[in-house]
Design a protein around this motif. Structure first.
Motif, PDB file in Angstrom:
ATOM      1  N   SER A  71       3.957  59.996 -76.107  1.00  0.00           N
ATOM      2  CA  SER A  71       5.343  59.517 -76.076  1.00  0.00           C
ATOM      3  C   SER A  71       6.002  59.759 -74.721  1.00  0.00           C
ATOM      4  O   SER A  71       6.912  59.033 -74.324  1.00  0.00           O
ATOM      5  N   MET A  72       5.537  60.785 -74.012  1.00  0.00           N
ATOM      6  CA  MET A  72       6.091  61.108 -72.690  1.00  0.00           C
ATOM      7  C   MET A  72       5.005  61.748 -71.820  1.00  0.00           C
ATOM      8  O   MET A  72       4.047  62.324 -72.341  1.00  0.00           O
ATOM      9  N   THR A 118      10.078  55.291 -65.951  1.00  0.00           N
ATOM     10  CA  THR A 118      10.767  56.507 -65.519  1.00  0.00           C
ATOM     11  C   THR A 118      12.018  56.731 -66.363  1.00  0.00           C
ATOM     12  O   THR A 118      12.880  55.852 -66.469  1.00  0.00           O
ATOM     13  N   ILE A 119      12.107  57.940 -66.949  1.00  0.00           N
ATOM     14  CA  ILE A 119      13.294  58.256 -67.754  1.00  0.00           C
ATOM     15  C   ILE A 119      14.061  59.462 -67.207  1.00  0.00           C
ATOM     16  O   ILE A 119      15.202  59.690 -67.592  1.00  0.00           O
ATOM     17  N   TYR A 120      13.434  60.210 -66.287  1.00  0.00           N
ATOM     18  CA  TYR A 120      14.172  61.353 -65.731  1.00  0.00           C
ATOM     19  C   TYR A 120      13.455  61.901 -64.491  1.00  0.00           C
ATOM     20  O   TYR A 120      12.226  61.919 -64.414  1.00  0.00           O
ATOM     21  N   ILE A 151      10.730  67.873 -61.192  1.00  0.00           N
ATOM     22  CA  ILE A 151      10.333  67.438 -62.537  1.00  0.00           C
ATOM     23  C   ILE A 151      10.517  65.930 -62.622  1.00  0.00           C
ATOM     24  O   ILE A 151      11.574  65.393 -62.271  1.00  0.00           O
ATOM     25  N   TYR A 152       9.462  65.258 -63.083  1.00  0.00           N
ATOM     26  CA  TYR A 152       9.485  63.797 -63.193  1.00  0.00           C
ATOM     27  C   TYR A 152       8.943  63.441 -64.572  1.00  0.00           C
ATOM     28  O   TYR A 152       7.848  63.879 -64.949  1.00  0.00           O
ATOM     29  N   ILE A 153       9.711  62.646 -65.351  1.00  0.00           N
ATOM     30  CA  ILE A 153       9.318  62.337 -66.726  1.00  0.00           C
ATOM     31  C   ILE A 153       9.314  60.828 -66.936  1.00  0.00           C
ATOM     32  O   ILE A 153      10.236  60.121 -66.504  1.00  0.00           O
ATOM     33  N   THR A 154       8.245  60.350 -67.571  1.00  0.00           N
ATOM     34  CA  THR A 154       8.184  58.940 -67.977  1.00  0.00           C
ATOM     35  C   THR A 154       7.966  58.875 -69.485  1.00  0.00           C
ATOM     36  O   THR A 154       7.549  59.860 -70.110  1.00  0.00           O
ATOM     37  N   VAL A 210       1.623  70.209 -55.071  1.00  0.00           N
ATOM     38  CA  VAL A 210       0.632  70.150 -56.137  1.00  0.00           C
ATOM     39  C   VAL A 210       1.363  69.651 -57.377  1.00  0.00           C
ATOM     40  O   VAL A 210       2.376  70.235 -57.787  1.00  0.00           O
ATOM     41  N   ILE A 211       0.891  68.537 -57.944  1.00  0.00           N
ATOM     42  CA  ILE A 211       1.562  67.981 -59.124  1.00  0.00           C
ATOM     43  C   ILE A 211       0.674  68.163 -60.350  1.00  0.00           C
ATOM     44  O   ILE A 211      -0.537  67.959 -60.292  1.00  0.00           O
ATOM     45  N   THR A 212       1.299  68.569 -61.448  1.00  0.00           N
ATOM     46  CA  THR A 212       0.590  68.708 -62.722  1.00  0.00           C
ATOM     47  C   THR A 212       1.273  67.811 -63.744  1.00  0.00           C
ATOM     48  O   THR A 212       2.455  68.002 -64.063  1.00  0.00           O
ATOM     49  N   SER A 213       0.538  66.812 -64.212  1.00  0.00           N
ATOM     50  CA  SER A 213       1.079  65.868 -65.202  1.00  0.00           C
ATOM     51  C   SER A 213       0.502  66.202 -66.575  1.00  0.00           C
ATOM     52  O   SER A 213      -0.721  66.312 -66.731  1.00  0.00           O
ATOM     53  N   THR A 214       1.396  66.348 -67.563  1.00  0.00           N
ATOM     54  CA  THR A 214       0.994  66.777 -68.910  1.00  0.00           C
ATOM     55  C   THR A 214       1.445  65.761 -69.951  1.00  0.00           C
ATOM     56  O   THR A 214       2.617  65.344 -69.946  1.00  0.00           O
ATOM     57  N   PRO A 215       0.551  65.342 -70.856  1.00  0.00           N
ATOM     58  CA  PRO A 215       0.953  64.391 -71.911  1.00  0.00           C
ATOM     59  C   PRO A 215       1.719  65.094 -73.044  1.00  0.00           C
ATOM     60  O   PRO A 215       1.395  66.222 -73.417  1.00  0.00           O
ATOM     61  N   ILE A 216       2.757  64.430 -73.564  1.00  0.00           N
ATOM     62  CA  ILE A 216       3.496  64.906 -74.741  1.00  0.00           C
ATOM     63  C   ILE A 216       3.246  63.895 -75.862  1.00  0.00           C
ATOM     64  O   ILE A 216       3.565  62.707 -75.713  1.00  0.00           O
ATOM     65  N   TYR A 217       2.661  64.364 -76.955  1.00  0.00           N
ATOM     66  CA  TYR A 217       2.302  63.459 -78.048  1.00  0.00           C
ATOM     67  C   TYR A 217       3.405  63.410 -79.105  1.00  0.00           C
ATOM     68  O   TYR A 217       4.071  64.421 -79.387  1.00  0.00           O
TER      69      TYR A 217
END
Length: 470
Positions: free
Chosen positions: A111-112, A34-36, A25-28, A94-101
């Motif tokens: 926002s993330m 990068t925050i986590y 898990i990678y979060i920006t 396989v990476i899946t990047s999802t926007p958080i509004y």
């Protein structure tokens, strides 16, 4: 204060929970900072929290730390994205990047970005192995088809080298075009074999494939030998070489040896097929011509031995067979093909060991495929057990033989005479070995009729002894 502590505890608990996830898990944040990242992401990517926290994804991509970024793609498009990625650890995912509004903002804003990284290294390896197995199965099927064709007398050329495979594809195109073809290449490289391949892939496959070697024809009766004639005394009709090739393919073994007195005849044959006999009768022939030569189109032009107009006819689709030393990948398959043919003929079960393979791969093969075929047969004959070892292969002896002949070259050479002497030497050896023309010719890769005619010629020249058996 108590509420803040509670939130802090929840954040710590969430990190503990996320670190237990098998997926990375990678979060920006919304600016790609990068925050986590969890422990699994570290294990998959080889990147550490200490070097990643707070760093911007644009900077990481620019520095080559990350090869491609799902995060940046999401921030650019505003939509979820899934891509395949490889890491410096050698692992794939396989990476899946999802926007958080941010729902509190009036204007829709990311926002993330949360990226889930699922390792597929093992799946990828299985997929790769499956692909390899499928390719192997195709190769097995091709080998089975080759064996089937061989048993039916329809042997294809052995091709593993990419240049040889490309040559065969060109040959198949040439077969469909029905045009004159010139095949250039060194002695023994496989020019006639390629011509036979073209014949088998053409619409003339059901009709004859006839060889024409001008060196064995009587120069004073060339036209008669080619188009046939009627004996004035006996009134008997004698069929010519062209009659034998009617509807099929005529293979000229060396275009550079074509006598000038019949070059006009072949030019007419290539232009409209009409040739006039000695009796003054015109006949239209339906023959496709393939010529072989040691020389390229340019070299044939420079030699001036062949009519420029005739060369023009053969310049439409020239093919070149590379020497065996330039297609090393074909050596072992060819050797196994020749050995398989020997085993089927004799009922033996011979095989090469690894050292013999290395010996063959290290050799430069001045005699090309013909030399390889002869060497395989010789090695199979002299080897005592099933395995053919490097000591059974006379490659070193061959090298010394060629080097000795080079050292013995005089200052001035009559090439035609030297070639005749060398050929007579091989023919003498073959006949003394087998004591009959058929097996001697087969061992040398010649037709029996060609062997007999050449032997008669060399006997007259004093290069071979006469023999009542022939």
């Amino acid at each position: 204060m108590e509420k803040n502590n509670s939130l802090l505890n929840i954040h710590e608990y969430m990190e503990v929970v996320l670190d237990k996830f098998h997926d990375g898990i990678y979060i920006t944040d919304g600016d790609a900072n990068t925050i986590y990242l969890n422990d699994s992401y570290e294990a998959i990517s080889g990147l550490r929290k200490s070097e990643m926290m707070g760093r911007n994804m644009k900077e990481l991509v620019a520095q080559g730390v990350v090869s491609r970024s799902g995060t940046l793609a999401v921030l650019d498009s505003g939509e979820e994205i899934t891509v395949e990625q490889s890491f410096r650890t050698g692992k794939r995912a396989v990476i899946t990047s999802t926007p958080i509004y941010d729902t509190h903002e009036k204007k829709k804003k990311i926002s993330m970005v949360v990226t889930i990284v699922r390792e597929i290294t093992e799946i990828y390896a299985i997929r790769k192995e499956l692909k390899r197995k499928e390719e192997q199965n195709r190769n097995y099927l091709n080998e089975i088809e080759k064996i089937r064709r061989e048993l039916e007398g329809d042997v294809e050329m052995v091709a593993v080298n990419s240049a040889t495979i490309s040559l065969l594809r060109l040959a198949e195109r040439a077969a469909a075009l029905e045009i004159p073809i010139l095949i250039s290449g060194e002695t023994g490289a496989g020019k006639e074999k390629l011509a036979q391949y073209i014949h088998k892939h053409s619409k003339r496959a059901e009709f004859p494939f006839v060889r024409l070697d001008f060196s064995v024809l009587q120069e004073e009766n060339l036209q008669k030998e080619l188009i046939g004639y009627v004996d004035v005394k006996t009134k008997e009709s004698h069929m010519g070489i062209l009659e034998n090739a009617e509807g099929g393919i005529l293979f000229i073994e060396e275009l550079g040896h074509m006598p000038k007195e019949v070059q006009g005849l072949f030019l007419a044959l290539l232009e409209d097929g009409n040739i006039r006999s000695e009796e003054g009768i015109f006949r239209r022939w339906n023959i496709c011509i393939i010529a072989a030569s040691l020389y390229s189109i340019e070299e044939l032009r420079a030699s001036k031995e062949v009519s420029p107009k005739l060369i023009d006819k053969f310049s439409l689709f020239p093919l070149t067979v590379p020497p065996l030393r330039e297609r090393k990948e074909d050596i072992i398959p060819l050797a196994n093909y020749f050995l398989g043919r020997y085993n089927r003929k004799t009922g033996e079960i011979k095989r090469f060991d690894k050292e013999s393979y290395m010996e063959m791969l290290d050799y430069h093969w001045p005699g090309n495929v013909t030399e390889l075929g002869n060497l395989v047969q010789q090695s199979a004959i002299i080897s005592e057990g099933e395995a053919i070892g490097k000591d059974d292969i006379f490659i070193k002896g061959n090298v010394e033989y060629y080097n000795r002949r080079v050292r013995e070259f005089p200052e001035k050479v009559n090439l035609k005479q030297s070639v005749a002497e060398l050929e007579a030497e091989y023919m003498t050896y073959a006949y003394e070995k087998f004591h009959n023309t058929r097996e001697a010719a087969e061992w040398l890769g010649m037709d029996n009729s060609t062997f007999v005619r050449k032997r008669q010629r060399y006997v007259k020249m004093g290069l071979m002894r006469t023999d009542k058996k022939i």
